[in-house]
Design a protein around this motif. Sequence first.
Motif, PDB file in Angstrom:
ATOM      1  N   LEU A   1       0.150 -22.193 -19.826  1.00 53.83           N
ATOM      2  CA  LEU A   1       0.879 -22.851 -18.745  1.00 53.83           C
ATOM      3  C   LEU A   1       1.258 -24.270 -19.132  1.00 53.83           C
ATOM      4  O   LEU A   1       0.415 -25.047 -19.587  1.00 53.83           O
TER       5      LEU A   1
ATOM      6  N   VAL B   1       3.042 -27.553 -17.213  1.00 55.01           N
ATOM      7  CA  VAL B   1       3.456 -28.098 -15.920  1.00 55.01           C
ATOM      8  C   VAL B   1       4.299 -29.346 -16.174  1.00 55.01           C
ATOM      9  O   VAL B   1       3.839 -30.289 -16.817  1.00 55.01           O
TER      10      VAL B   1
ATOM     11  N   SER C   1       6.220 -24.493 -15.451  1.00 52.30           N
ATOM     12  CA  SER C   1       6.293 -24.838 -14.031  1.00 52.30           C
ATOM     13  C   SER C   1       6.908 -26.212 -13.853  1.00 52.30           C
ATOM     14  O   SER C   1       6.709 -27.105 -14.682  1.00 52.30           O
TER      15      SER C   1
ATOM     16  N   LEU D   1       7.047 -29.241 -10.903  1.00 49.52           N
ATOM     17  CA  LEU D   1       6.566 -29.788  -9.635  1.00 49.52           C
ATOM     18  C   LEU D   1       7.291 -31.095  -9.361  1.00 49.52           C
ATOM     19  O   LEU D   1       7.500 -31.894 -10.278  1.00 49.52           O
TER      20      LEU D   1
ATOM     21  N   TRP E   1      -3.949 -23.174  -6.820  1.00 49.48           N
ATOM     22  CA  TRP E   1      -2.531 -23.078  -7.209  1.00 49.48           C
ATOM     23  C   TRP E   1      -2.376 -22.377  -8.561  1.00 49.48           C
ATOM     24  O   TRP E   1      -1.586 -21.442  -8.693  1.00 49.48           O
ATOM     25  N   GLN E   2      -3.116 -22.820  -9.575  1.00 48.51           N
ATOM     26  CA  GLN E   2      -2.950 -22.244 -10.906  1.00 48.51           C
ATOM     27  C   GLN E   2      -3.295 -20.754 -10.913  1.00 48.51           C
ATOM     28  O   GLN E   2      -2.564 -19.942 -11.487  1.00 48.51           O
TER      29      GLN E   2
ATOM     30  N   LEU F   1      -0.583 -18.739  -9.184  1.00 52.18           N
ATOM     31  CA  LEU F   1       0.637 -18.673  -9.990  1.00 52.18           C
ATOM     32  C   LEU F   1       0.494 -17.668 -11.124  1.00 52.18           C
ATOM     33  O   LEU F   1       1.347 -16.793 -11.321  1.00 52.18           O
TER      34      LEU F   1
ATOM     35  N   GLY G   1       6.549 -21.044  -5.568  1.00 53.58           N
ATOM     36  CA  GLY G   1       5.270 -21.200  -4.884  1.00 53.58           C
ATOM     37  C   GLY G   1       5.458 -21.689  -3.457  1.00 53.58           C
ATOM     38  O   GLY G   1       6.531 -22.164  -3.074  1.00 53.58           O
TER      39      GLY G   1
ATOM     40  N   ASN H   1       8.350 -26.668  -6.421  1.00 53.88           N
ATOM     41  CA  ASN H   1       7.224 -25.831  -6.854  1.00 53.88           C
ATOM     42  C   ASN H   1       7.799 -24.524  -7.396  1.00 53.88           C
ATOM     43  O   ASN H   1       7.810 -23.505  -6.720  1.00 53.88           O
TER      44      ASN H   1
ATOM     45  N   SER I   1       8.465 -21.930 -11.050  1.00 54.49           N
ATOM     46  CA  SER I   1       7.929 -21.600 -12.371  1.00 54.49           C
ATOM     47  C   SER I   1       8.709 -20.449 -12.985  1.00 54.49           C
ATOM     48  O   SER I   1       9.223 -19.579 -12.274  1.00 54.49           O
TER      49      SER I   1
ATOM     50  N   ALA J   1       0.191 -19.772  -4.611  1.00 54.12           N
ATOM     51  CA  ALA J   1       0.466 -20.922  -5.488  1.00 54.12           C
ATOM     52  C   ALA J   1       1.030 -22.045  -4.618  1.00 54.12           C
ATOM     53  O   ALA J   1       2.232 -22.328  -4.617  1.00 54.12           O
TER      54      ALA J   1
END
Length: 319
Positions: free
Chosen positions: A7, A9, A87, A89, A99-100, A103, A117, A163, A165, A209
């Motif tokens: 992942l 972010v 992802s 944000l 959240w993680q 997702l 999300g 939000n 991904s 998520a």
Amino acid sequence: MGDAPRLSVCIVTYERPNFLLRCLGSLKTGLDDQAEVVVVDASSTDHSERVRAIRESVTYIHAPELAGWMTRSRNEALRWVRGDIVSFLDDDVVLRAGWQGGLLKAFDDLTVSAVAGRTCNGVPGEERYERPVGRLLPNGTLTDGFASLGEESVEIDHGIGANMSFRRSVLADLGGFRDDYPGTALREDTDVFLRVRAIGGRVVFAPDAAVDHLPAPHVRGARFDTRYKLYGRRNHMVLLARSGGIRSAMLRRWMWLQLKGVGSAPGVSGKVRRLGVTVIGLVWGSGAVFRSARWYPLPPRRDDQIGRELRAALSSPIA
């Protein structure tokens, strides 16, 4: 460098350091140590020391030349990510617990290409939404409902940029984001989700998520001011024309709805103001449509220089 993270972010930010630091603080407890964080900061001041004091491993890119272009900052982040799930944000969100996990659970379904999300705004009753979530309707309008709380993921047409991904491979296929939605950048997020759908990808809304959206003030103007409404109409017309073509009946229906909506404004002065904003927005949008769309839908894959560069960067082996 070790194994590549699953992942990545990404946070893009502009002149809102305190909100950025609050967001990063939530990542400190909301992400595991293997997750990668990339920050692209278009602010005039370099905030790298403050950022790394919260999460030392952050990849921080100071890029003041990108000021005012959110989606160009998103594309810059794509040049640095190493994860196979990417992802984005907003800098004014805070992760909720789980959240993680929520997702990555959504992406455990290998048919899923992109995930929107849950984005909570603190509005009473927002967890209930009676319409289908995240749909592009035949009249050209969009449903939202991204704060709603369902029991499971549902398939959608589009998501929310605060939000969102994607699989790295899907972003590579698309050649990154289209980065010419100016002003408020409204509809740049809708655009990328519709392009995922256009290449046959599945998009889902994953309520587990979840983030809290605690809105920061706009650097220029304010939400729902005249500037915001004008850019909103302009960018929405471009979105519909690119997705369905200038000849699209959906675009015509949406324009007619805007004109009909003038009558619902309160009072004579309210109707006059809304008429002015609507007419100017539609005329401006029409000019933008003829410059940036075609008679038929645009190909979803970018094939310009930037698109090819991003495709190459995202398709290269992950270090």
